[in-house]
Design a protein around this motif. Sequence first.
Motif, PDB file in Angstrom:
ATOM      1  N   ARG A  48       0.835  -1.198   0.000  1.00  0.00           N
ATOM      2  CA  ARG A  48       0.000   0.000   0.000  1.00  0.00           C
ATOM      3  C   ARG A  48       0.875   1.256   0.000  1.00  0.00           C
ATOM      4  NH1 ARG A  48      -4.384   2.160  -1.818  1.00  0.00           N
ATOM      5  NH2 ARG A  48      -5.514   3.494  -0.360  1.00  0.00           N
ATOM      6  N   ILE A  49       1.924   1.270   0.820  1.00  0.00           N
ATOM      7  CA  ILE A  49       2.842   2.405   0.867  1.00  0.00           C
ATOM      8  C   ILE A  49       3.556   2.585  -0.469  1.00  0.00           C
ATOM      9  CG2 ILE A  49       4.981   3.251   1.908  1.00  0.00           C
ATOM     10  CD1 ILE A  49       2.580   3.647   3.662  1.00  0.00           C
ATOM     11  N   LEU A  50       3.955   1.499  -1.110  1.00  0.00           N
ATOM     12  CA  LEU A  50       4.647   1.584  -2.410  1.00  0.00           C
ATOM     13  C   LEU A  50       3.768   2.262  -3.450  1.00  0.00           C
ATOM     14  CD1 LEU A  50       6.477  -1.864  -2.780  1.00  0.00           C
ATOM     15  CD2 LEU A  50       7.467   0.362  -2.233  1.00  0.00           C
ATOM     16  N   ASP A  51       2.485   1.925  -3.464  1.00  0.00           N
ATOM     17  CA  ASP A  51       1.580   2.544  -4.432  1.00  0.00           C
ATOM     18  C   ASP A  51       1.477   4.048  -4.198  1.00  0.00           C
ATOM     19  OD1 ASP A  51       1.079   0.153  -5.685  1.00  0.00           O
ATOM     20  OD2 ASP A  51      -0.700  -0.299  -4.472  1.00  0.00           O
ATOM     21  N   LEU A  52       1.407   4.444  -2.929  1.00  0.00           N
ATOM     22  CA  LEU A  52       1.311   5.874  -2.620  1.00  0.00           C
ATOM     23  C   LEU A  52       2.595   6.614  -3.014  1.00  0.00           C
ATOM     24  CD1 LEU A  52      -0.435   5.681   0.871  1.00  0.00           C
ATOM     25  CD2 LEU A  52      -1.455   6.496  -1.263  1.00  0.00           C
ATOM     26  N   LEU A  53       3.755   6.012  -2.704  1.00  0.00           N
ATOM     27  CA  LEU A  53       5.023   6.634  -3.076  1.00  0.00           C
ATOM     28  C   LEU A  53       5.158   6.738  -4.591  1.00  0.00           C
ATOM     29  CD1 LEU A  53       7.477   4.930  -0.548  1.00  0.00           C
ATOM     30  CD2 LEU A  53       6.776   7.329  -0.562  1.00  0.00           C
ATOM     31  N   ASP A  54       4.688   5.723  -5.294  1.00  0.00           N
ATOM     32  CA  ASP A  54       4.774   5.722  -6.758  1.00  0.00           C
ATOM     33  C   ASP A  54       3.936   6.845  -7.346  1.00  0.00           C
ATOM     34  OD1 ASP A  54       5.626   4.537  -9.273  1.00  0.00           O
ATOM     35  OD2 ASP A  54       3.563   3.866  -9.498  1.00  0.00           O
ATOM     36  N   LYS A  71      13.565  11.069  -4.635  1.00  0.00           N
ATOM     37  CA  LYS A  71      13.590  10.665  -3.233  1.00  0.00           C
ATOM     38  C   LYS A  71      12.538   9.594  -2.965  1.00  0.00           C
ATOM     39  CE  LYS A  71      13.247  12.553   1.444  1.00  0.00           C
ATOM     40  NZ  LYS A  71      13.020  13.777   2.264  1.00  0.00           N
ATOM     41  N   ASP A  72      11.334   9.781  -3.491  1.00  0.00           N
ATOM     42  CA  ASP A  72      10.279   8.776  -3.307  1.00  0.00           C
ATOM     43  C   ASP A  72      10.629   7.473  -4.026  1.00  0.00           C
ATOM     44  OD1 ASP A  72       8.734  10.376  -1.715  1.00  0.00           O
ATOM     45  OD2 ASP A  72       7.513  11.160  -3.368  1.00  0.00           O
ATOM     46  N   ALA A  73      11.211   7.579  -5.214  1.00  0.00           N
ATOM     47  CA  ALA A  73      11.570   6.370  -5.966  1.00  0.00           C
ATOM     48  C   ALA A  73      12.641   5.566  -5.223  1.00  0.00           C
ATOM     49  CB  ALA A  73      12.061   6.754  -7.352  1.00  0.00           C
ATOM     50  N   LEU A  74      13.635   6.256  -4.677  1.00  0.00           N
ATOM     51  CA  LEU A  74      14.681   5.558  -3.918  1.00  0.00           C
ATOM     52  C   LEU A  74      14.119   4.955  -2.629  1.00  0.00           C
ATOM     53  CD1 LEU A  74      17.652   8.076  -4.357  1.00  0.00           C
ATOM     54  CD2 LEU A  74      17.240   5.938  -5.607  1.00  0.00           C
ATOM     55  N   ASP A  75      13.136   5.638  -2.046  1.00  0.00           N
ATOM     56  CA  ASP A  75      12.468   5.093  -0.858  1.00  0.00           C
ATOM     57  C   ASP A  75      11.739   3.803  -1.209  1.00  0.00           C
ATOM     58  OD1 ASP A  75      11.503   4.788   1.664  1.00  0.00           O
ATOM     59  OD2 ASP A  75      10.090   6.453   1.599  1.00  0.00           O
ATOM     60  N   MET A  76      11.126   3.758  -2.380  1.00  0.00           N
ATOM     61  CA  MET A  76      10.456   2.538  -2.840  1.00  0.00           C
ATOM     62  C   MET A  76      11.460   1.397  -3.003  1.00  0.00           C
ATOM     63  SD  MET A  76       7.989   4.240  -5.747  1.00  0.00           S
ATOM     64  CE  MET A  76       7.407   2.658  -6.359  1.00  0.00           C
ATOM     65  N   ARG A  89      10.289   3.452 -11.474  1.00  0.00           N
ATOM     66  CA  ARG A  89      10.006   4.864 -11.222  1.00  0.00           C
ATOM     67  C   ARG A  89      11.294   5.688 -11.199  1.00  0.00           C
ATOM     68  NH1 ARG A  89       6.668   7.466 -12.962  1.00  0.00           N
ATOM     69  NH2 ARG A  89       5.217   5.772 -12.430  1.00  0.00           N
ATOM     70  N   ALA A  90      12.373   5.170 -10.607  1.00  0.00           N
ATOM     71  CA  ALA A  90      13.648   5.891 -10.592  1.00  0.00           C
ATOM     72  C   ALA A  90      14.186   6.063 -12.016  1.00  0.00           C
ATOM     73  CB  ALA A  90      14.666   5.145  -9.733  1.00  0.00           C
ATOM     74  N   GLY A  91      14.037   5.021 -12.832  1.00  0.00           N
ATOM     75  CA  GLY A  91      14.477   5.127 -14.231  1.00  0.00           C
ATOM     76  C   GLY A  91      13.718   6.199 -14.987  1.00  0.00           C
ATOM     77  N   ARG A  92      12.419   6.308 -14.733  1.00  0.00           N
ATOM     78  CA  ARG A  92      11.625   7.333 -15.403  1.00  0.00           C
ATOM     79  C   ARG A  92      12.066   8.732 -14.984  1.00  0.00           C
ATOM     80  NH1 ARG A  92       6.650   5.602 -17.551  1.00  0.00           N
ATOM     81  NH2 ARG A  92       6.425   7.802 -18.155  1.00  0.00           N
ATOM     82  N   VAL A  93      12.385   8.898 -13.707  1.00  0.00           N
ATOM     83  CA  VAL A  93      12.832  10.210 -13.222  1.00  0.00           C
ATOM     84  C   VAL A  93      14.173  10.581 -13.848  1.00  0.00           C
ATOM     85  CG1 VAL A  93      13.507  11.552 -11.197  1.00  0.00           C
ATOM     86  CG2 VAL A  93      11.561   9.986 -11.053  1.00  0.00           C
TER      87      VAL A  93
END
Length: 416
Positions: A48-54, A71-76, A89-93
């Motif tokens: 659930r947290i991963l979806d919110l961070l994404d 920062k959110d992507a690395l947290d994921m 997500r990190a790759g997209r950023v």
Amino acid sequence: MTDESRLDQQILKMLEKSIRTCDEATSATEFEHVVSDASDAIEQYNLRILDLLDVRSRANCEMGNYDDALKDALDMMERAPQSIKGYHRAGRVYAAQKEVKEALECYAKGLAIATDRDRMYDIIQLAFDSISDGMEQTVFAWANAGEFRKALRLSERMVDGAPTSPRGYLWAGTIYMMRGMMGKAITYFQRGMDNASRFDHLYIKLKQKRLEAERRRDARMDVILLLPYDILSCVLPYLSTLDLMVCIEVSSLWRERILRCPEAWSCVDITDESVVPILGTIGPYVQQLQARFRSSHGLTALILGGVLPNIRKLELVMVDVPDRKEFMKGLARLRNTLDEVILSMIHVEHTHFPSPTEMLAICPNIKRFVYASNLYPALVLQKSSRSSGARRTWSGSSWTDARPRRCVWPRRTALC
């Protein structure tokens, strides 16, 4: 009721069940069940947290807040290192910031831990291929234009960003083959085969390219090293000075053999001051020299260096004027061998540059002298016993009709 609400209620029920079971448990087996139930609840909560961070990372990226998005992507990635969501997500950023190497690294790590059954696998594979295809077009556009260093740097970025992908190794090896450097090409193809998966569709191409490079290496004949000097002395004079400069950069052996061939350097045409440093080696071989300089510094170093002991013909085209004393001092060094001089001066002041009479006085062995500037008309003077057409003649060092006259610089003047 939405799916999110059902998931929240499910997590709460699992939490209540784990607490109640833990309170009632008395044996090790019962406590193991408690740990299992609690782990399931934690996993559901993390998802659930991963979806919110994404979602938050995606929104920040769309707004250009790349630091917050990353920062959110690395947290994921830290929360769920075995999930490819964070890597995607990190790759997209990184891709949005044009940081190709970092984006490829993230996509490659995600592909390494994912399986083809993962629903995100196709998405991250498509993103990886999109970046790779764009890089491939750029690499070979540069290579075909002769910009090999740029192409190789981009290939190395691909290798560093995705070391398990055969693409970077394939590009670098192909570029080295284009340059005729088969040894380095084979090295890259072999590295690609060692790091890439045997099931990759490009693995077979790596193997084929390595075999092709090995065949070309074994069939190649180095004519510069195999031909004797007497044959090289007949072949190399047909190359221009620019071509010879390219040849001596091929290898240290080529450089040594070409620089030791006098016939190759008897006529030298210098249009770039980068040639000047090697005159210390080839200077004794030079008999005819054509030099075109926009700056007088290269000319001064050329004629003052004492590296042209056997020069017979000197042709100079200059935009600005060298120092008068330095020029005359250098010309005096060449007085014993020089018998033909062709000078073309664009901007000359009479007080700053010697006149034709002064130059001829210091070089008594000159038989032909051509001089053109904004002070003098195009003079073509040849030493002979009698006059021939419009040419001026002189006896010894006494010139006829060589007085300076102000005139417009001739736009089309043949200097030879």
